[in-house]
Design a protein around this motif. Structure first.
Motif, PDB file in Angstrom:
ATOM      1  N   GLY A  90       0.824  -1.209   0.000  1.00 40.78           N
ATOM      2  CA  GLY A  90       0.000   0.000   0.000  1.00 40.78           C
ATOM      3  C   GLY A  90       0.857   1.257   0.000  1.00 40.78           C
ATOM      4  O   GLY A  90       0.537   2.240  -0.683  1.00 40.78           O
ATOM      5  N   GLN A  91       1.948   1.237   0.752  1.00 35.53           N
ATOM      6  CA  GLN A  91       2.842   2.399   0.792  1.00 35.53           C
ATOM      7  C   GLN A  91       3.522   2.593  -0.563  1.00 35.53           C
ATOM      8  O   GLN A  91       3.673   3.723  -1.036  1.00 35.53           O
ATOM      9  N   ILE A  92       3.938   1.489  -1.176  1.00 36.38           N
ATOM     10  CA  ILE A  92       4.561   1.592  -2.503  1.00 36.38           C
ATOM     11  C   ILE A  92       3.561   2.163  -3.496  1.00 36.38           C
ATOM     12  O   ILE A  92       3.866   3.078  -4.261  1.00 36.38           O
ATOM     13  N   ARG A  93       2.342   1.650  -3.466  1.00 39.26           N
ATOM     14  CA  ARG A  93       1.300   2.108  -4.381  1.00 39.26           C
ATOM     15  C   ARG A  93       1.029   3.604  -4.189  1.00 39.26           C
ATOM     16  O   ARG A  93       0.734   4.321  -5.140  1.00 39.26           O
ATOM     17  N   GLY A  94       1.155   4.066  -2.937  1.00 44.38           N
ATOM     18  CA  GLY A  94       0.893   5.466  -2.631  1.00 44.38           C
ATOM     19  C   GLY A  94       1.853   6.440  -3.282  1.00 44.38           C
ATOM     20  O   GLY A  94       1.525   7.604  -3.456  1.00 44.38           O
ATOM     21  N   VAL A  95       3.039   6.008  -3.652  1.00 47.02           N
ATOM     22  CA  VAL A  95       4.007   6.917  -4.280  1.00 47.02           C
ATOM     23  C   VAL A  95       3.943   6.857  -5.801  1.00 47.02           C
ATOM     24  O   VAL A  95       4.674   7.580  -6.479  1.00 47.02           O
ATOM     25  N   LEU A  96       3.049   6.043  -6.352  1.00 42.73           N
ATOM     26  CA  LEU A  96       2.967   5.877  -7.801  1.00 42.73           C
ATOM     27  C   LEU A  96       1.917   6.797  -8.411  1.00 42.73           C
ATOM     28  O   LEU A  96       0.974   7.213  -7.747  1.00 42.73           O
ATOM     29  N   THR A  97       2.110   7.098  -9.675  1.00 41.29           N
ATOM     30  CA  THR A  97       1.115   7.864 -10.423  1.00 41.29           C
ATOM     31  C   THR A  97      -0.069   6.945 -10.729  1.00 41.29           C
ATOM     32  O   THR A  97       0.062   5.715 -10.651  1.00 41.29           O
ATOM     33  N   PRO A  98      -1.229   7.511 -11.102  1.00 42.84           N
ATOM     34  CA  PRO A  98      -2.384   6.656 -11.434  1.00 42.84           C
ATOM     35  C   PRO A  98      -2.083   5.629 -12.528  1.00 42.84           C
ATOM     36  O   PRO A  98      -2.534   4.484 -12.442  1.00 42.84           O
ATOM     37  N   ASP A  99      -1.325   6.009 -13.546  1.00 44.49           N
ATOM     38  CA  ASP A  99      -0.976   5.046 -14.598  1.00 44.49           C
ATOM     39  C   ASP A  99      -0.090   3.929 -14.045  1.00 44.49           C
ATOM     40  O   ASP A  99      -0.263   2.756 -14.386  1.00 44.49           O
ATOM     41  N   GLN A 100       0.869   4.308 -13.213  1.00 42.88           N
ATOM     42  CA  GLN A 100       1.735   3.297 -12.597  1.00 42.88           C
ATOM     43  C   GLN A 100       0.935   2.390 -11.663  1.00 42.88           C
ATOM     44  O   GLN A 100       1.195   1.195 -11.573  1.00 42.88           O
ATOM     45  N   GLN A 101      -0.045   2.967 -10.967  1.00 44.54           N
ATOM     46  CA  GLN A 101      -0.870   2.186 -10.056  1.00 44.54           C
ATOM     47  C   GLN A 101      -1.638   1.095 -10.794  1.00 44.54           C
ATOM     48  O   GLN A 101      -1.763  -0.024 -10.294  1.00 44.54           O
ATOM     49  N   LYS A 102      -2.141   1.405 -11.997  1.00 43.11           N
ATOM     50  CA  LYS A 102      -2.860   0.397 -12.775  1.00 43.11           C
ATOM     51  C   LYS A 102      -1.949  -0.781 -13.095  1.00 43.11           C
ATOM     52  O   LYS A 102      -2.341  -1.938 -12.960  1.00 43.11           O
ATOM     53  N   ILE A 103      -0.726  -0.487 -13.505  1.00 46.27           N
ATOM     54  CA  ILE A 103       0.240  -1.555 -13.814  1.00 46.27           C
ATOM     55  C   ILE A 103       0.625  -2.294 -12.532  1.00 46.27           C
ATOM     56  O   ILE A 103       0.687  -3.523 -12.504  1.00 46.27           O
TER      57      ILE A 103
END
Length: 142
Positions: A90-103
């Motif tokens: 969850g913490q890693i996902r929090g630093v990603l952009t929306p496009d990166q989050q989808k991947i």
């Protein structure tokens, strides 16, 4: 003469197999892949300590209680480890952009699907849509 050479060949193969087996078993005992058979712990204690029937019953109760506590501690540890793992994701996902989050959601939030869950748990992993967002604290999903 071919029959004699076949016998010698068979003998050499048999002795070689025995030596290889002995070497592997010796290494297995040395590095604790195999244990020396010792029998039931209560029976050993009874034999070596000459326990009274009352002591034997108490020792059995203590060992059963301890085994239960160890199993419970292992389950608690596995649960805590699982929660920490998902908090980290969850913490890693929090630093990603929306496009990166989808991947990330597609490729990284289901590690048990790709690597096989070793413990055979039927536990439901969170879907990518349920993964913690950047604005909310990373809470484990079950």
């Amino acid at each position: 003469m071919p029959a004699k050479s076949n016998i010698w060949f068979g003998l050499v193969v048999a002795v070689s197999c025995l030596l290889i087996g002995f070497a592997f078993s010796t290494l297995a005992y040395r590095y604790h892949y195999l244990g020396v058979p010792r029998g039931d712990l209560i029976d050993r204690m009874n034999r070596e300590l000459d326990l009274t029937p009352a002591q034997r019953d108490q020792v059995g109760d203590i060992l059963r209680d301890t085994r239960f506590k160890v199993m419970q501690a292992r389950q608690d540890f596995d649960h805590q480890r699982h929660n920490l793992f998902w908090q980290g994701l969850g913490q890693i996902r929090g630093v990603l952009t929306p496009d990166q989050q989808k991947i990330f959601d597609r490729d990284f939030t289901h590690p048990w699907d790709h690597h096989g869950h070793e413990h055979g748990s039927d536990e439901q992993l969170p879907s990518p849509e349920a993964a913690p967002s950047a604005s909310s604290p990373a809470a484990p999903q079950h």
